[in-house]
Design an enzyme around this catalytic site. Structure first.
Site, PDB file in Angstrom:
ATOM      1  N   GLU A 297      36.511  35.091  29.690  1.00 52.66           N
ATOM      2  CA  GLU A 297      37.013  34.985  31.068  1.00 52.66           C
ATOM      3  C   GLU A 297      36.178  34.003  31.881  1.00 52.66           C
ATOM      4  O   GLU A 297      35.299  34.412  32.656  1.00 52.66           O
ATOM      5  CB  GLU A 297      37.036  36.355  31.748  1.00 52.66           C
ATOM      6  CG  GLU A 297      38.145  37.250  31.237  1.00 52.66           C
ATOM      7  CD  GLU A 297      38.256  38.558  32.012  1.00 52.66           C
ATOM      8  OE1 GLU A 297      37.352  38.863  32.816  1.00 52.66           O
ATOM      9  OE2 GLU A 297      39.262  39.268  31.797  1.00 52.66           O
ATOM     10  N   GLU A 389      43.809  40.256  26.689  1.00 53.09           N
ATOM     11  CA  GLU A 389      43.265  41.443  27.354  1.00 53.09           C
ATOM     12  C   GLU A 389      44.184  41.845  28.490  1.00 53.09           C
ATOM     13  O   GLU A 389      44.555  41.018  29.325  1.00 53.09           O
ATOM     14  CB  GLU A 389      41.856  41.161  27.886  1.00 53.09           C
ATOM     15  CG  GLU A 389      41.179  42.379  28.497  1.00 53.09           C
ATOM     16  CD  GLU A 389      39.751  42.071  28.938  1.00 53.09           C
ATOM     17  OE1 GLU A 389      38.998  41.479  28.139  1.00 53.09           O
ATOM     18  OE2 GLU A 389      39.404  42.398  30.086  1.00 53.09           O
TER      19      GLU A 389
END
Length: 470
Positions: A297, A389
């Site tokens: 991320e 995710e």
């Protein structure tokens, strides 16, 4: 996980802006002297273009290389990566970057560049490697959708697991495709941080994931910082490899997740990433179940900074495992930029010039709703997306389980054939966890141990897959 800190948890300048995705479409030149060069234009815009060049060594092992050719129509190289380019008039030479100079017999080395052209963007027809002619021709006309590189149809599957049916994966157009070149969707679950929940990933729990949940893929979340990889590189690498083997033995795919979250700039861990991915790609190159996720991320950085990182890590993986699917994190906690007030347009305008690349998108159903879904719907027509995710709750990983938004998300992903992996297959004390706290201390991972989130996620994964083979 998205947009929070979990308490449990160059070789080149930025490339020129591109206006679309072109397919690699090149022919090769091969000489009796034992060299083969593939030159492929990957993008073309206005008076600019991007190209990839691959050297295949068919002779004695090389300890260094220089590829040479002559442009015929006024092209000039402006930026190069994975090699050092020099140009005098129309004559070009590209020297290896050091780390990719050794090429065994039958091995390959690749580099890429951006350039400008005037008149026509003619493709070079003659190449040299270390001064030896590699005669032949090379052509390149971008086409909208890549086609499978193999012309041989694989035999029918001999097993019934996701891995047995689908075999080696690839990216075709905007889809993840199986060994038969057919678009597929994988559904599965992600570990939590291996440093915090090692007991959750044992024989019993992994059997449950594969046999009861009928999961297609296990994402192996290896945190880099936050008491992760940097504290014990060899130990964490071994843990990842063991889980890759465990997934393979159960017929599941595995995503090796270099879980960068804090700090959000993946370039901070560039050297760690090179070392880690060189090791795991070399060790797992012969396996068909491995997908690489190189930056979980990214946050607080631009797409250009992410590209700079990716353009240095991807060649490391491809040098060992050239057919691998590689997933690249996107801006704003892998939100395609939406969480930073941007959009996927910046990626579409300036994509990565490698084959078998996908772009990560993450969402948490209670926090990311209609505007995020609209962006995914739009981006999915232009980019290969993998939701590596997602959670049923807010971006904190806690709070109320939002079944309505979760359902809307998964219905959308199903309609677009976008693969997805749920956070988290663990007994963390948070509502996004699949199991009740304390489960991993025992030996039972049955439905009686599932949280509300776990029950919902299992119900969406356990339904029959659709894996076409013809």
């Amino acid at each position: 996980m998205s947009q929070r800190t979990r308490a449990l948890g160059s070789l080149f300048a930025a490339l020129l802006a591109m206006t679309g995705i072109g397919a690699i479409a090149g022919t090769s030149a091969q000489a009796a002297a034992g060299c083969k060069v593939d030159y492929a234009v990957t993008n073309q815009w206005g008076e600019g273009f991007g190209a990839n060049v691959t050297l295949t060594n068919l002779g004695d092992p090389l300890t260094s290389w220089t590829v040479g050719w002559t442009f015929s129509s006024g092209q000039r190289i402006t930026q190069a990566w994975n090699g050092t380019a020099t140009q005098s008039g129309n004559a070009v030479s590209v020297r290896d970057a050091g780390y990719n100079g050794v090429v065994r017999t039958g091995g390959t080395a690749s580099f890429g560049f951006n350039g400008t052209w005037s008149g026509s963007n003619a493709v070079p027809t003659q190449f040299t490697v270390n001064g030896v002619a590699c005669t032949g021709s090379a052509g390149s006309t971008p086409t909208p959708t890549p086609t499978p590189t193999s012309t041989t149809t694989p035999p029918p599957p001999t097993g019934t697991t996701p891995l047995a049916i689908n075999g080696q994966l690839s990216v075709c157009g905007v889809n993840l495709c199986n060994q038969y070149g057919k678009p597929i969707q994988l559904r599965g679950a992600s570990t939590h941080g291996l440093q915090w929940f090692p007991g959750c990933y044992n024989t019993s729990s992994l059997n449950t994931l594969a046999d009861d949940w009928k999961a297609d893929v296990l994402r192996i979340a290896m945190y880099v910082n936050e008491d992760g990889y940097v504290t014990d590189p060899s130990g964490f690498t071994a843990r990842v490899n063991t889980l890759v083997d465990q997934a393979e033995s159960r017929g599941m795919y595995s995503i090796i997740d270099f879980h960068t979250l804090t700090p959000g700039d993946p370039n901070v861990n560039l050297e760690n990433a090179k070392t880690f991915f060189r090791n795991v790609a070399t060790r797992n190159a012969a396996k068909k179940n491995v997908i690489y996720e190189i930056a979980n991320e990214p946050n607080g950085v631009t797409w250009e900074q992410i590209r700079t990182y990716a353009n240095q890590v991807i060649p490391i993986i491809k040098a060992a495992d050239p057919d691998a699917v590689i997933i690249v994190g996107t801006r704003g906690w892998s939100s395609l930029g939406v969480s930073n007030g941007s959009s996927s347009a910046e990626i579409v305008a300036n994509p990565l010039a490698f084959s078998n690349i996908m772009y990560a998108f993450h969402f948490y159903a209670a926090s990311h709703q209609d505007n995020y879904r609209a962006e995914v719907r739009n981006a999915a027509t232009k980019l290969p997306i993998f939701v590596t995710e997602w959670g049923t709750t807010s971006a904190t990983g806690g709070g109320t389980v939002d079944i309505a938004s979760s359902t809307a998300w998964l219905d959308l992903l199903d309609s677009l054939k976008i693969s997805h992996v749920n956070w988290t297959y663990s007994d963390a004390n948070e509502s996004s966890a699949a199991f009740r706290p304390g489960t991993c201390a025992g030996s039972s991972y049955g439905t009686g141990q599932l949280t509300q989130s776990g029950q919902f996620v299992r119900s969406r994964i356990v339904t029959a897959d659709s894996f076409p083979t013809s």
